[in-house]
Design a protein around this motif. Structure first.
Motif, PDB file in Angstrom:
ATOM      1  N   PRO A  57      -3.607  -6.461   1.050  1.00 25.24           N
ATOM      2  CA  PRO A  57      -3.586  -7.227   2.310  1.00 25.24           C
ATOM      3  C   PRO A  57      -3.188  -6.382   3.514  1.00 25.24           C
ATOM      4  O   PRO A  57      -3.570  -6.701   4.639  1.00 25.24           O
ATOM      5  CB  PRO A  57      -2.561  -8.333   2.029  1.00 25.24           C
ATOM      6  CG  PRO A  57      -1.706  -7.805   0.921  1.00 25.24           C
ATOM      7  CD  PRO A  57      -2.619  -6.980   0.077  1.00 25.24           C
ATOM      8  N   GLY A  58      -2.437  -5.303   3.290  1.00 22.21           N
ATOM      9  CA  GLY A  58      -2.083  -4.430   4.402  1.00 22.21           C
ATOM     10  C   GLY A  58      -3.302  -3.747   4.992  1.00 22.21           C
ATOM     11  O   GLY A  58      -3.406  -3.576   6.211  1.00 22.21           O
ATOM     12  N   GLN A 109       2.925  -0.532   3.047  1.00 24.98           N
ATOM     13  CA  GLN A 109       1.880  -0.606   4.055  1.00 24.98           C
ATOM     14  C   GLN A 109       0.571  -1.157   3.475  1.00 24.98           C
ATOM     15  O   GLN A 109      -0.204  -1.813   4.180  1.00 24.98           O
ATOM     16  CB  GLN A 109       1.631   0.782   4.658  1.00 24.98           C
ATOM     17  CG  GLN A 109       2.772   1.310   5.503  1.00 24.98           C
ATOM     18  CD  GLN A 109       2.953   0.538   6.799  1.00 24.98           C
ATOM     19  OE1 GLN A 109       1.992   0.038   7.376  1.00 24.98           O
ATOM     20  NE2 GLN A 109       4.188   0.437   7.254  1.00 24.98           N
ATOM     21  N   LEU A 110       0.334  -0.903   2.206  1.00 23.62           N
ATOM     22  CA  LEU A 110      -0.863  -1.422   1.556  1.00 23.62           C
ATOM     23  C   LEU A 110      -0.748  -2.912   1.259  1.00 23.62           C
ATOM     24  O   LEU A 110      -1.770  -3.594   1.120  1.00 23.62           O
ATOM     25  CB  LEU A 110      -1.145  -0.667   0.254  1.00 23.62           C
ATOM     26  CG  LEU A 110      -1.638   0.768   0.408  1.00 23.62           C
ATOM     27  CD1 LEU A 110      -1.635   1.476  -0.930  1.00 23.62           C
ATOM     28  CD2 LEU A 110      -3.021   0.803   1.019  1.00 23.62           C
ATOM     29  N   GLY A 111       0.487  -3.397   1.162  1.00 19.78           N
ATOM     30  CA  GLY A 111       0.666  -4.829   0.944  1.00 19.78           C
ATOM     31  C   GLY A 111       1.481  -5.202  -0.272  1.00 19.78           C
ATOM     32  O   GLY A 111       1.658  -6.391  -0.567  1.00 19.78           O
ATOM     33  N   TRP A 112       2.014  -4.206  -1.004  1.00 18.80           N
ATOM     34  CA  TRP A 112       2.932  -4.525  -2.083  1.00 18.80           C
ATOM     35  C   TRP A 112       4.204  -5.118  -1.483  1.00 18.80           C
ATOM     36  O   TRP A 112       4.756  -4.576  -0.508  1.00 18.80           O
ATOM     37  CB  TRP A 112       3.298  -3.283  -2.882  1.00 18.80           C
ATOM     38  CG  TRP A 112       2.531  -3.094  -4.160  1.00 18.80           C
ATOM     39  CD1 TRP A 112       2.763  -3.723  -5.339  1.00 18.80           C
ATOM     40  CD2 TRP A 112       1.429  -2.205  -4.394  1.00 18.80           C
ATOM     41  NE1 TRP A 112       1.883  -3.284  -6.299  1.00 18.80           N
ATOM     42  CE2 TRP A 112       1.046  -2.338  -5.745  1.00 18.80           C
ATOM     43  CE3 TRP A 112       0.738  -1.305  -3.587  1.00 18.80           C
ATOM     44  CZ2 TRP A 112       0.016  -1.632  -6.313  1.00 18.80           C
ATOM     45  CZ3 TRP A 112      -0.306  -0.587  -4.137  1.00 18.80           C
ATOM     46  CH2 TRP A 112      -0.667  -0.748  -5.484  1.00 18.80           C
ATOM     47  N   THR A 113       4.674  -6.187  -2.043  1.00 22.79           N
ATOM     48  CA  THR A 113       5.900  -6.810  -1.542  1.00 22.79           C
ATOM     49  C   THR A 113       7.048  -6.587  -2.514  1.00 22.79           C
ATOM     50  O   THR A 113       6.839  -6.469  -3.729  1.00 22.79           O
ATOM     51  CB  THR A 113       5.708  -8.321  -1.334  1.00 22.79           C
ATOM     52  OG1 THR A 113       5.313  -8.930  -2.581  1.00 22.79           O
ATOM     53  CG2 THR A 113       4.641  -8.588  -0.276  1.00 22.79           C
ATOM     54  N   GLN A 114       8.246  -6.521  -1.970  1.00 26.08           N
ATOM     55  CA  GLN A 114       9.446  -6.416  -2.791  1.00 26.08           C
ATOM     56  C   GLN A 114      10.106  -7.796  -2.839  1.00 26.08           C
ATOM     57  O   GLN A 114      10.345  -8.409  -1.798  1.00 26.08           O
ATOM     58  CB  GLN A 114      10.407  -5.391  -2.199  1.00 26.08           C
ATOM     59  CG  GLN A 114       9.823  -3.989  -2.150  1.00 26.08           C
ATOM     60  CD  GLN A 114      10.746  -2.998  -1.469  1.00 26.08           C
ATOM     61  OE1 GLN A 114      11.931  -2.936  -1.771  1.00 26.08           O
ATOM     62  NE2 GLN A 114      10.202  -2.218  -0.539  1.00 26.08           N
TER      63      GLN A 114
END
Length: 320
Positions: A57-58, A109-114
Motif C-alpha cells: 500500500p505504500g 515505506q512499502l506498507g508493512w505495519t508494526q
C-alpha cells in the motif's frame, strides 16, 4: 483478475517482490517513452491497483501522489517524488545488505505495519510528555478517505520529540484527549525505523503542565541542517519537528525571518498569519512547527510562560 488470484497464493514478501519488479519495469518503460508522453488516467489506476494487489500500500500511495502531480502539469515535486520512489524500489532490491534500522524503514515505506499490541510488550521511555502541536487532515486511500491526526510530544527529561499518528474512517471522530498544552506521564515506545519519530503511549496519566523550556535553533540555517541530517539517515523523511527561536513573522504571517536575514516560506495550509503577527507584536518569538523541505507549518508559539497553539487543518491529502 488473474494476476490478483495468482498473487494471493504467494507469501507477503513474494507478493511485494513481484510488485516491486513490476513497478521497476513500468518506470523503466516510462523513462524510455518520456514523461512528455504522459500515462493516461487508466494506466495510473491500473499500476496503482497492482501495487494494492501486491500487498504494497505504500507504493500505491506514492503512485496516487505521482498521478495527481502529473495531472497538475508535472511540477518539480513530481520528479523529486519519482526519485524517492526509485530509491525505495532499489532499497528493497538490496534489502539483504541494509542495516536493520534502514530495512525496517524500507518495509514501513512499502506498507508493512508494526502491530501496536507487539509494541506495547516492549519497555518504553518514561517521561513527562507535553503535547506541543497537532495537525489534522485527510488522506485518500483509493477505497475510502481517512481522517488523520499528527500529535507532537516533547519529553521534558528525555529531551526528544515523538509523534503520535492516528487514522480513523472519515465518518469517525479523531481522539480529542491529547490537546495541545496537555501533559502526560507515560512510557513511550517508538516504532522501528531508521529515524524513530512515531511512537505509542503506554499507561498515560494526565498531569498538570509545568513550564516548557523547548530548545530550538537560533537561526534558520541550523534548522535546515537538522533536516539535511534527517534525510541522510532516512531519505524518505517527509517532515521533521522544528523549533525555532528568535524568529519573526513577516508579510501578513506568510514568511519567517531570523536575525541574519534568512527567511522561510510558511505552508499554504497555515491560515492564521494575522494571529501570528499579533502574537509577535513586531518582536521575535519562539515557534514550534513542522518543516517538510519546502515550507514551515507553525503549530505553536511556546515560551515558559505560555503555549499558544494554532489549529492546523491540512487542506489537501497529506499522508504521514
Amino acid at each position: 483478475m488473474g494476476q490478483s488470484s495468482s498473487l494471493k497464493s504467494l507469501s507477503r514478501s513474494d507478493q511485494v517482490q513481484q510488485g516491486v519488479e513490476e513497478l521497476r519495469q513500468w518506470l523503466c518503460d516510462r523513462l524510455q517513452l518520456g514523461w512528455a508522453n504522459a500515462p493516461n488516467r487508466e494506466e495510473w489506476e491500473r499500476i496503482t491497483a497492482h501495487m494494492i494487489d501486491a500487498q504494497a500500500p505504500g507504493l500505491a500511495r506514492r503512485m496516487r501522489s505521482l498521478a495527481q502531480l502529473a495531472a497538475d502539469g508535472f511540477p518539480p515535486t513530481f520528479f523529486e517524488e519519482l526519485g524517492e520512489l526509485w530509491l525505495l524500489l532499489e532499497g528493497y532490491q538490496q534489502r539483504q545488505s541494509l542495516p536493520e534500522s534502514l530495512l525496517n524503514e524500507v518495509r514501513s515505506q512499502l506498507g508493512w505495519t508494526q502491530r501496536k499490541a507487539d509494541l506495547r510488550q516492549r519497555p518504553g521511555l518514561w517521561d513527562h510528555w507535553v503535547v506541543v502541536g497537532q495537525v489534522r487532515g485527510q488522506e485518500a486511500t483509493g477505497a475510502t478517505t481517512l481522517n488523520l491526526q499528527r500529535t507532537w510530544l516533547w519529553g521534558l527529561q528525555q529531551h526528544r520529540f515523538a509523534l503520535l499518528l492516528d487514522y480513523v474512517h472519515h465518518r469517525q471522530a479523531l481522539p480529542s484527549d491529547l490537546s495541545p498544552g496537555s501533559s502526560w506521564t507515560a512510557e513511550l515506545v517508538f516504532y522501528d525505523a531508521a529515524l524513530p519519530q512515531r511512537a505509542i503511549l503506554k499507561h498515560p496519566q494526565a498531569t498538570s503542565t509545568p513550564p516548557v523550556h523547548l530548545p530550538g535553533y537560533p537561526d534558520i540555517e541550523q534548522g535546515l541542517s537538522a533536516y539535511a541530517e534527517a534525510l541522510a539517515v532516512s531519505p524518505w523523511c517527509d517532515r521533521i519537528p522544528l523549533s525555532l527561536h528568535q524568529i519573526q513573522p513577516l508579510n501578513a504571517g506568510r514568511q519567517l525571518r531570523d536575525s541574519s536575514g534568512q527567511s522561510l516560506p510558511l505552508s499554504p495550509d497555515f491560515q492564521q498569519g494575522w494571529q501570528l503577527m499579533a502574537l509577535s507584536g513586531g518582536q521575535p518569538l519562539s515557534l514550534f512547527g513542522e518543516w517538510d523541505g519546502c515550507s514551515y507549518l507553525p503549530l505553536a508559539v511556546i515560551s515558559p510562560e505560555r503555549l499558544v497553539s494554532f489549529s492546523s487543518c491540512l487542506r489537501s491529502s497529506d499522508p504521514a
